[in-house]
Design a protein around this motif. Structure first.
Motif, PDB file in Angstrom:
ATOM      1  N   TYR A  40       0.823  -1.209   0.000  1.00 57.67           N
ATOM      2  CA  TYR A  40       0.000   0.000   0.000  1.00 57.67           C
ATOM      3  C   TYR A  40       0.859   1.262   0.000  1.00 57.67           C
ATOM      4  CZ  TYR A  40      -4.212  -2.736   0.678  1.00 57.67           C
ATOM      5  OH  TYR A  40      -5.251  -3.613   0.496  1.00 57.67           O
ATOM      6  N   ILE A  41       1.983   1.223   0.695  1.00 57.39           N
ATOM      7  CA  ILE A  41       2.885   2.381   0.698  1.00 57.39           C
ATOM      8  C   ILE A  41       3.432   2.627  -0.708  1.00 57.39           C
ATOM      9  CG2 ILE A  41       5.144   3.192   1.508  1.00 57.39           C
ATOM     10  CD1 ILE A  41       4.456   1.824   4.207  1.00 57.39           C
ATOM     11  N   TRP A  42       3.843   1.561  -1.404  1.00 56.50           N
ATOM     12  CA  TRP A  42       4.341   1.709  -2.775  1.00 56.50           C
ATOM     13  C   TRP A  42       3.243   2.236  -3.705  1.00 56.50           C
ATOM     14  CZ3 TRP A  42       9.122   2.168  -4.063  1.00 56.50           C
ATOM     15  CH2 TRP A  42      10.117   1.528  -3.359  1.00 56.50           C
ATOM     16  N   THR A  43       2.027   1.747  -3.507  1.00 54.30           N
ATOM     17  CA  THR A  43       0.908   2.201  -4.344  1.00 54.30           C
ATOM     18  C   THR A  43       0.613   3.670  -4.104  1.00 54.30           C
ATOM     19  OG1 THR A  43       0.007  -0.040  -4.285  1.00 54.30           O
ATOM     20  CG2 THR A  43      -1.473   1.706  -5.014  1.00 54.30           C
ATOM     21  N   LEU A  44       0.596   4.086  -2.845  1.00 56.81           N
ATOM     22  CA  LEU A  44       0.378   5.501  -2.537  1.00 56.81           C
ATOM     23  C   LEU A  44       1.521   6.373  -3.063  1.00 56.81           C
ATOM     24  CD1 LEU A  44      -1.153   5.299   1.033  1.00 56.81           C
ATOM     25  CD2 LEU A  44      -2.292   6.061  -1.056  1.00 56.81           C
ATOM     26  N   ALA A  45       2.754   5.862  -2.985  1.00 61.51           N
ATOM     27  CA  ALA A  45       3.889   6.601  -3.547  1.00 61.51           C
ATOM     28  C   ALA A  45       3.705   6.781  -5.050  1.00 61.51           C
ATOM     29  CB  ALA A  45       5.196   5.872  -3.243  1.00 61.51           C
TER      30      ALA A  45
END
Length: 109
Positions: A40-45
């Motif tokens: 999710y962090i990579w997707t938000l980034a």
């Protein structure tokens, strides 16, 4: 590049609404599924860098073409937008890889 007066505002408004919905949905899903935070962090980034790329793109297409060095400035803005977009795509790929790793681990259990 000349545009109709309302087009820039409609582009920004439409993009902001869609990206806001996408980011809020991703945050909601992340809160609901706390197991896979890195994906999710990579997707938000990806979403944040993509938004930054769109900022540079809109800046390039709405640049004053009567400026003495307009061609160079527009090319630079397009180049920056392209590099930031490429970085956002790397973030998206990392998110997809992390999501698939999680699926593989669930299947093996």
């Amino acid at each position: 590049m000349p545009l109709e007066q309302e087009v820039r505002g409609m582009l920004i408004g439409g993009f902001a609404i869609v990206m806001g919905i996408v980011i809020l949905t991703t945050l909601f899903l992340w809160i609901k599924n706390k197991n896979n935070s890195s994906a999710y962090i990579w997707t938000l980034a990806h979403f944040l860098f993509f938004t930054l790329a769109i900022y540079f793109f809109i800046k390039a297409i709405s640049f004053d073409f009567n400026h003495p060095m307009a061609s160079e400035e527009i090319s630079l803005q397009f180049g920056i937008a392209g590099v930031v977009w490429a970085f956002s795509m790397v973030c998206l790929l990392m998110g997809i890889v992390n999501f698939s790793k999680r699926r593989r681990m669930e299947k093996s259990l």
